[in-house]
Design a protein around this motif. Structure first.
Motif, short mmCIF file in Angstrom:
data_model
loop_
_atom_site.label_atom_id
_atom_site.label_comp_id
_atom_site.label_asym_id
_atom_site.label_seq_id
_atom_site.Cartn_x
_atom_site.Cartn_y
_atom_site.Cartn_z
N ASP A 303 -12.07 -3.50 3.98
CA ASP A 303 -11.76 -2.39 4.87
C ASP A 303 -10.37 -1.87 4.52
O ASP A 303 -9.37 -2.58 4.71
N VAL A 304 -10.32 -0.65 3.99
CA VAL A 304 -9.02 -0.06 3.66
C VAL A 304 -8.32 0.37 4.94
O VAL A 304 -7.19 -0.01 5.22
N THR A 305 -8.95 1.18 5.74
CA THR A 305 -8.46 1.54 7.07
C THR A 305 -9.68 1.71 7.97
O THR A 305 -10.80 1.90 7.48
N CYS A 308 -12.59 4.60 7.37
CA CYS A 308 -12.11 5.26 6.15
C CYS A 308 -13.17 5.17 5.07
O CYS A 308 -13.67 4.09 4.76
N THR A 324 -9.27 8.31 -0.61
CA THR A 324 -10.21 8.48 0.49
C THR A 324 -10.81 9.88 0.48
O THR A 324 -10.31 10.78 -0.19
N GLU A 328 -6.25 10.90 0.89
CA GLU A 328 -5.12 9.98 0.95
C GLU A 328 -5.25 8.92 -0.14
O GLU A 328 -6.37 8.50 -0.49
N TYR A 330 -4.38 5.09 -1.42
CA TYR A 330 -4.00 3.73 -1.03
C TYR A 330 -3.89 2.88 -2.29
O TYR A 330 -4.70 3.02 -3.22
N GLU A 350 -2.75 -6.22 0.63
CA GLU A 350 -3.57 -5.41 1.52
C GLU A 350 -3.29 -3.94 1.24
O GLU A 350 -2.17 -3.58 0.88
N GLN A 352 -2.23 -0.19 1.25
CA GLN A 352 -1.21 0.56 1.97
C GLN A 352 -1.19 1.99 1.46
O GLN A 352 -1.25 2.23 0.26
N ARG A 353 -1.09 2.93 2.37
CA ARG A 353 -1.10 4.34 2.01
C ARG A 353 0.20 4.73 1.29
O ARG A 353 1.28 4.31 1.68
#
Length: 386
Positions: A303-305, A308, A324, A328, A330, A350, A352-353
């Motif tokens: 799960d990225v966000t 998402c 995405t 965006e 990541y 993990e 991060q954008r």
């Protein structure tokens, strides 16, 4: 599209220091690590015509930029190449670069140029039939009609016709293939679980990743020793080596290094304040024990966000970058050269954008990773992401 790059820049494959003089050559090392995204310069012909970059292919020391506006061609940036010139690539439709060879695809042929020699002719070439005429959909390198191009001789490797390949990605010593039906096949070295079959054994022939069977995939990518793919629904699956957090899963080695850095910082602060350093913290009773993952031999959902969806993805040697559907970018994994784009040299386990593009109100539409760097394409400002 506008392209930005960040990360390893020892050979100027991202940018060349401006106004660099002979006296300043020894100080050029400060440009080795580009951790703030920098816009790539467009290739300019002798006639003064500016060509926009349509695609990028990157190796450890070089970048190949494919210009498709007007009469297409390729320009090379980075470590000095062999005997090939921009004119030799005139009319090419796709390009792929490795440390030793540059592969060019024309409408009627494929050429491989040795970048380590001063040869004025290709080291290898092969006539081809247009894949569009035969199947109705395009193929991108390293896939070609009936097989794929390897980064070293023998260049052409055939594939079984029953695979009906859609795309292919080559890692350090393994390959991942996406079929037209959405099935994923892997083969090659499996010592770090990068094949996704649940073990560490190698495979000589393409073998379907059974854990993903029945879930159509839309995109595949591979790094040095890890693999990733995106489902039709935008879900991201990862497997392989995670020592540097390149899978986006908890990495013991990375967390240990971060803890040591934090401890050193605290001790330094304590010495500066002439006070005793505080004792190391111990886990409290009932504290949740985190599971660290060094090798993930089966595909794992990442799960990225929340909510998402992933549009496209690319892998470096030990880092990963994903775009995405909302435009965006990541990144996660090894960040020693700034290849994560977070304007630091910190590694992450993990996603991060990358805030730079969000702050500049830029919509990222594509990403390509070199071994130790990253290149991101943004759409024109007036184009909104879907």
């Amino acid at each position: 599209m506008r392209w930005f790059g960040f990360g390893f820049n020892a050979f100027g494959q991202i940018c060349v220091p401006e106004n660099l003089t002979k006296e300043e050559d020894s100080d050029a090392s400060k440009e080795v690590k580009v951790f703030h995204p920098k816009e790539l310069r467009s290739y300019v012909e002798r006639s003064g015509c500016c060509l926009k970059t349509s695609r990028i292919s990157a190796s450890w020391s070089r970048r190949a930029s494919l210009h498709l506006d007007g009469e297409s061609r390729v320009s090379l940036t980075g470590f000095e190449a062999g005997g090939i010139s921009v004119e030799d690539s005139r009319g090419c439709k796709d390009a792929h670069i490795s440390e030793s060879y540059l592969t060019l695809v024309f409408l009627d042929r494929i050429e491989c140029w040795n970048l380590q020699e001063e040869e004025k002719t290709p080291s290898w070439s092969m006539e081809i039939q247009s894949h569009l005429e035969r199947s109705g959909y395009p193929l991108n390198l390293p896939l070609v009609t009936g097989g794929y191009i390897a980064p070293k001789p023998p260049f052409y490797r055939p594939l079984s016709p029953h695979l009906t390949a859609k795309s292919l990605a080559l890692g350090a010593k393994h390959a991942i293939l996406l079929s037209v039906s959405g099935a994923v096949y892997t083969w090659g070295l499996g010592s770090h679980g990068q094949l996704g079959h649940g073990g560490l054994t190698s495979e000589e022939e393409p073998r379907v990743v059974e854990a993903l069977w029945g879930m159509p995939m839309s995109c595949v990518a591979t790094g040095g020793w890890h693999s990733v793919c995106i489902s039709d629904g935008g879900d991201l699956y990862v497997w392989g080596w995670n020592e540097s957090g390149q899978l986006g899963l908890p990495s013991r080695g990375l967390r240990t290094a971060q803890q040591q850095q934090q401890q050193s910082s605290k001790q330094a602060e304590a010495l500066c304040q002439d006070t005793a350093s505080s004792p190391s913290e111990k886990p409290q009773d009932g504290e949740k024990h985190e599971v660290f993952i060094s090798i993930q031999a089966f595909p794992a959902l990442l799960d990225v966000t929340p909510s998402c969806e992933i549009r496209t993805i690319s892998c470096g040697s030990r880092h990963t970058a994903a775009v995405t559907t909302t435009g965006e970018l990541y990144t996660w994994g090894w960040g020693e050269y700034g290849q994560l784009g977070h304007q630091t040299l910190i590694s992450l386990d993990e996603p991060q954008r990358v805030e730079f593009f969000k702050e500049q109100q830029m919509c990222v539409v594509d990403v390509v990773c070199g071994a130790w760097n990253t290149f991101a394409a943004v759409a024109k400002e007036e184009v909104a992401c879907s």
